[in-house]
Design a protein around this motif. Structure first.
Motif, PDB file in Angstrom:
ATOM      1  N   THR A 120       0.846  -1.196   0.000  1.00  0.00           N
ATOM      2  CA  THR A 120       0.000   0.000   0.000  1.00  0.00           C
ATOM      3  C   THR A 120       0.882   1.247   0.000  1.00  0.00           C
ATOM      4  N   ALA A 121       0.379   2.294  -0.546  1.00  0.00           N
ATOM      5  CA  ALA A 121       1.094   3.579  -0.582  1.00  0.00           C
ATOM      6  C   ALA A 121       0.097   4.689  -0.329  1.00  0.00           C
ATOM      7  N   GLY A 122       0.591   5.780   0.208  1.00  0.00           N
ATOM      8  CA  GLY A 122      -0.308   6.894   0.501  1.00  0.00           C
ATOM      9  C   GLY A 122       0.454   8.188   0.644  1.00  0.00           C
ATOM     10  N   THR A 149       3.143  25.741  16.234  1.00  0.00           N
ATOM     11  CA  THR A 149       2.403  25.017  15.191  1.00  0.00           C
ATOM     12  C   THR A 149       3.399  24.232  14.347  1.00  0.00           C
ATOM     13  N   VAL A 150       3.028  22.984  14.035  1.00  0.00           N
ATOM     14  CA  VAL A 150       3.937  22.135  13.279  1.00  0.00           C
ATOM     15  C   VAL A 150       3.175  21.506  12.117  1.00  0.00           C
ATOM     16  N   SER A 151       3.879  21.324  11.018  1.00  0.00           N
ATOM     17  CA  SER A 151       3.328  20.631   9.847  1.00  0.00           C
ATOM     18  C   SER A 151       4.157  19.381   9.590  1.00  0.00           C
ATOM     19  N   ILE A 152       3.464  18.292   9.306  1.00  0.00           N
ATOM     20  CA  ILE A 152       4.129  17.022   9.012  1.00  0.00           C
ATOM     21  C   ILE A 152       3.593  16.499   7.678  1.00  0.00           C
ATOM     22  N   TYR A 153       4.521  16.237   6.761  1.00  0.00           N
ATOM     23  CA  TYR A 153       4.154  15.665   5.457  1.00  0.00           C
ATOM     24  C   TYR A 153       4.759  14.270   5.370  1.00  0.00           C
ATOM     25  N   GLN A 154       3.936  13.308   4.921  1.00  0.00           N
ATOM     26  CA  GLN A 154       4.399  11.927   4.833  1.00  0.00           C
ATOM     27  C   GLN A 154       4.005  11.304   3.494  1.00  0.00           C
ATOM     28  N   VAL A 155       4.909  10.476   2.954  1.00  0.00           N
ATOM     29  CA  VAL A 155       4.628   9.645   1.783  1.00  0.00           C
ATOM     30  C   VAL A 155       5.110   8.227   2.135  1.00  0.00           C
ATOM     31  N   PRO A 156       4.258   7.415   2.783  1.00  0.00           N
ATOM     32  CA  PRO A 156       4.690   6.078   3.226  1.00  0.00           C
ATOM     33  C   PRO A 156       4.342   4.990   2.195  1.00  0.00           C
ATOM     34  N   VAL A 157       5.142   3.938   2.224  1.00  0.00           N
ATOM     35  CA  VAL A 157       4.866   2.710   1.473  1.00  0.00           C
ATOM     36  C   VAL A 157       4.963   1.556   2.473  1.00  0.00           C
ATOM     37  N   ASP A 158       3.876   0.762   2.559  1.00  0.00           N
ATOM     38  CA  ASP A 158       3.823  -0.335   3.524  1.00  0.00           C
ATOM     39  C   ASP A 158       3.689  -1.662   2.788  1.00  0.00           C
ATOM     40  N   VAL A 159       4.418  -2.653   3.267  1.00  0.00           N
ATOM     41  CA  VAL A 159       4.369  -3.997   2.702  1.00  0.00           C
ATOM     42  C   VAL A 159       4.093  -4.975   3.836  1.00  0.00           C
ATOM     43  N   SER A 160       3.102  -5.849   3.624  1.00  0.00           N
ATOM     44  CA  SER A 160       2.804  -6.889   4.611  1.00  0.00           C
ATOM     45  C   SER A 160       2.641  -8.212   3.888  1.00  0.00           C
ATOM     46  N   TYR A 333      -1.498 -24.034  13.777  1.00  0.00           N
ATOM     47  CA  TYR A 333      -0.096 -23.631  13.696  1.00  0.00           C
ATOM     48  C   TYR A 333       0.011 -22.106  13.737  1.00  0.00           C
ATOM     49  N   PRO A 334       1.161 -21.590  14.171  1.00  0.00           N
ATOM     50  CA  PRO A 334       1.312 -20.134  14.293  1.00  0.00           C
ATOM     51  C   PRO A 334       1.276 -19.432  12.942  1.00  0.00           C
ATOM     52  N   THR A 335       0.808 -18.205  12.964  1.00  0.00           N
ATOM     53  CA  THR A 335       0.762 -17.359  11.771  1.00  0.00           C
ATOM     54  C   THR A 335       2.037 -16.515  11.735  1.00  0.00           C
ATOM     55  N   ILE A 336       2.796 -16.636  10.645  1.00  0.00           N
ATOM     56  CA  ILE A 336       4.053 -15.902  10.487  1.00  0.00           C
ATOM     57  C   ILE A 336       3.813 -14.742   9.518  1.00  0.00           C
ATOM     58  N   SER A 337       4.120 -13.537   9.971  1.00  0.00           N
ATOM     59  CA  SER A 337       3.902 -12.350   9.149  1.00  0.00           C
ATOM     60  C   SER A 337       5.179 -11.534   9.057  1.00  0.00           C
ATOM     61  N   LEU A 338       5.421 -10.967   7.907  1.00  0.00           N
ATOM     62  CA  LEU A 338       6.538 -10.051   7.670  1.00  0.00           C
ATOM     63  C   LEU A 338       5.966  -8.696   7.268  1.00  0.00           C
ATOM     64  N   THR A 339       6.541  -7.633   7.818  1.00  0.00           N
ATOM     65  CA  THR A 339       6.083  -6.283   7.502  1.00  0.00           C
ATOM     66  C   THR A 339       7.272  -5.389   7.199  1.00  0.00           C
ATOM     67  N   ALA A 340       7.043  -4.453   6.342  1.00  0.00           N
ATOM     68  CA  ALA A 340       8.054  -3.447   6.017  1.00  0.00           C
ATOM     69  C   ALA A 340       7.355  -2.144   5.718  1.00  0.00           C
ATOM     70  N   SER A 341       7.992  -1.056   6.147  1.00  0.00           N
ATOM     71  CA  SER A 341       7.415   0.260   5.911  1.00  0.00           C
ATOM     72  C   SER A 341       8.547   1.229   5.612  1.00  0.00           C
ATOM     73  N   GLY A 342       8.308   2.148   4.742  1.00  0.00           N
ATOM     74  CA  GLY A 342       9.320   3.141   4.399  1.00  0.00           C
ATOM     75  C   GLY A 342       8.697   4.297   3.659  1.00  0.00           C
ATOM     76  N   GLY A 343       9.504   5.352   3.486  1.00  0.00           N
ATOM     77  CA  GLY A 343       8.982   6.513   2.780  1.00  0.00           C
ATOM     78  C   GLY A 343       9.718   7.759   3.182  1.00  0.00           C
ATOM     79  N   PHE A 344       9.029   8.850   3.055  1.00  0.00           N
ATOM     80  CA  PHE A 344       9.619  10.147   3.376  1.00  0.00           C
ATOM     81  C   PHE A 344       8.696  10.894   4.318  1.00  0.00           C
ATOM     82  N   GLU A 345       9.341  11.669   5.235  1.00  0.00           N
ATOM     83  CA  GLU A 345       8.590  12.451   6.208  1.00  0.00           C
ATOM     84  C   GLU A 345       9.360  13.736   6.492  1.00  0.00           C
TER      85      GLU A 345
END
Length: 501
Positions: A120-122, A149-160, A333-345
């Motif tokens: 996913t990306a956003g 006052t603060v502004s935060i800009y994000q462009v994340p990419v998530d992989v599961s 049996y156990p559920t094995i999950s891998l996750t990764a996230s990255g982007g710019f902030e």
């Protein structure tokens, strides 16, 4: 700054290496699929059918089969051929079954998607102000000044990705493919059933035409008999009772001919609907049945299991039920999950895509259900019971298939013998009628004897027509019982089910 980047890069590489090791381990264990592997349960098949085929039928050989697809062509009726062609194209029940097959094939594609990671990306932008009594945290950044006052800009990419370590997803795919194949067999069952129904309606309709033709011919003969009797009455030779009896016989026959019109109209309407038309759009020309039951090869009982689409559908449902057991066993049996996230902030839009604005995270998790009140065990037992039910349905469909063939073989055998005997009865009734007419005209007997002989002759002739109609419909039903030339090799393979269209 450079040392800091080097340290971050080292940590990133270390985590990446860890995930790579996990992926390799998952790949090595990918062959592990829990649950029973499917094997088709045996179904009893006799060495030969109990009923021998009629004299004009024959045993099937590899080169001698019902025409594939267009089985109705064995009857040699061009008008029937044209109507049968319209069933697959225009019949709405077939269109519904075809849509259900496409839905089942799409469901198999949904299951196949579980083999791949979800990406996913956003993009987001947040602007917030603190309360003035302390710092605040916004999207991972801390506002250091009270009331700022603060502004935060994000462009994340998530992989599961959920690793199919125990074969749950593969069992789901296996079951979905089998279900789609069962739906394809259901489509062919529907097609064969409707095509056979049309052929049966067609021969019954023309059987009624033969009845009407017989009644019309008989009414003409009765009209001549009435004229003769009236003349004899006018000459003082016959009584008024004779005239009344002749008139009654004539009008009764005419009424019977008219009554057949109700059933004929209904059959014509049924043929129209089967071909996807409104009844007003189809008119079938009156014509008696002009063909005899064709010689169609009868397969061995063991081959019947491969030739009936309804049996194939139930066999595929067994395979789907078997795969579902594996899905439920995998829940232990156990559920094995891998996750990764990255982007710019960044707090400044102009710096959003600068290298220092990057962020990333990598992770892995294993989750095992320790207690759920026996739900897993109950679900597994439910899956096993559903499989047992599917096996019973499959074996029952096999028995029903044998019954269908035996029923129609016996019907054809008996009707063939009855047709021969009935022709003898018709000839005898005609001789009896001729003798009665001679006796009446010679003044030896009353007109009641003629009336009786006429009724017997007409009843025997109508029975002969009815037997021919029944032989034709039994022939259609036997072709249907034998599968109409269909084979289980006509089912779409798993690769075709899963291919993108």
């Amino acid at each position: 700054m450079r040392e800091r980047m080097t340290a971050n890069g080292s940590r990133f590489l270390a985590v990446l290496a860890l995930l790579a090791v996990l992926a390799v381990v998952a790949a090595l264990l990918a062959g592990c699929i829990v649950g029973p592997n499917y094997r088709r349960p045996p179904a009893a098949a006799p060495a030969a059918f109990k009923e021998p085929p009629p004299p004009n039928w024959k045993s099937a050989t590899p080169r001698d089969e019902i025409p594939r697809g267009k089985w109705w062509e064995v009857f040699g009726d061009a008008q029937l051929d044209a109507l049968e062609e319209q069933v697959s194209v225009s019949n709405q029940s077939i269109a519904q079954a075809e849509a259900q097959f496409r839905a089942a094939r799409a469901a198999a594609g949904v299951a196949r998607g579980g083999l791949f990671p979800t990406v996913t990306a956003g993009a987001s932008a947040t602007r917030a102000r603190g309360s003035g009594h302390g710092g605040m945290v916004v999207a991972g950044a801390t506002a250091t000044a009270a009331g700022s006052t603060v502004s935060i800009y994000q462009v994340p990419v998530d992989v599961s990705y959920e690793v199919d370590l125990w074969g749950k997803v593969r069992r789901m795919i296996e079951g979905s493919v089998a279900t789609a194949q069962a739906s394809a067999a259901d489509l062919e069952t529907m097609r064969l059933s409707l095509q056979a129904e049309l052929a049966v309606d067609w021969f019954e309709l023309h059987g009624l035409d033969a009845q009407q033709l017989l009644l019309a011919t008989t009414a003409d003969a009765y009209q001549k008999a009435l004229t003769l009797t009236t003349n004899r009455y006018n000459q003082g030779i016959a009584s008024g009772v004779d005239v009344a009896q002749a008139q009654t016989q004539l009008e009764t026959t005419r009424a019977q001919a008219i009554d057949l019109g109700v059933q004929r109209a209904q059959l014509e309407h049924a043929v129209a609907v089967l071909t996807g038309k409104a009844p007003a759009e189809l008119t079938i020309t009156q014509a008696p049945v002009a063909v005899q039951p064709p010689a169609v090869p009868v397969a061995l009982p063991s081959e019947l299991l491969e030739r009936r689409p309804d049996i194939a559908a139930n066999e595929r449902r067994m395979a789907a039920a078997n795969a579902q057991i594996g899905v439920q066993v995998a829940a232990y049996y156990p559920t094995i999950s891998l996750t990764a996230s990255g982007g710019f902030e960044s707090s400044k839009l102009a710096n959003l895509f600068n290298w220092p604005s990057r962020f990333w995270s990598l992770g892995a998790s294993a989750v095992e259900t320790l207690f759920n009140g026996g739900a897993r065990h109950a679900a597994t037992e439910q899956a096993r019971a559903n499989y047992d039910a599917a096996v019973a349905a499959y074996r029952q469909s096999v028995l029903t298939a044998f019954q269908d063939v035996e029923d129609n073989l016996s019907a054809l055998r008996v009707l063939d013998a009855e047709a021969t005997q009935q022709q003898v009865a018709v000839a005898a009734a005609e001789r009896s009628l001729a003798l009665s007419n001679y006796r009446y005209q010679g003044g030896i007997t009353t007109y009641l004897e003629v009336i009786t002989a006429q009724a017997a002759a007409l009843a025997n002739e109508r029975t002969a027509v009815d037997i021919l109609t029944r032989r034709m419909t039994a022939s259609v039903n036997l072709v249907k019982a034998l599968g109409g030339g269909w084979r289980d090799s006509d089912l779409p393979p798993g690769g075709a089910i899963l291919s993108r269209r």
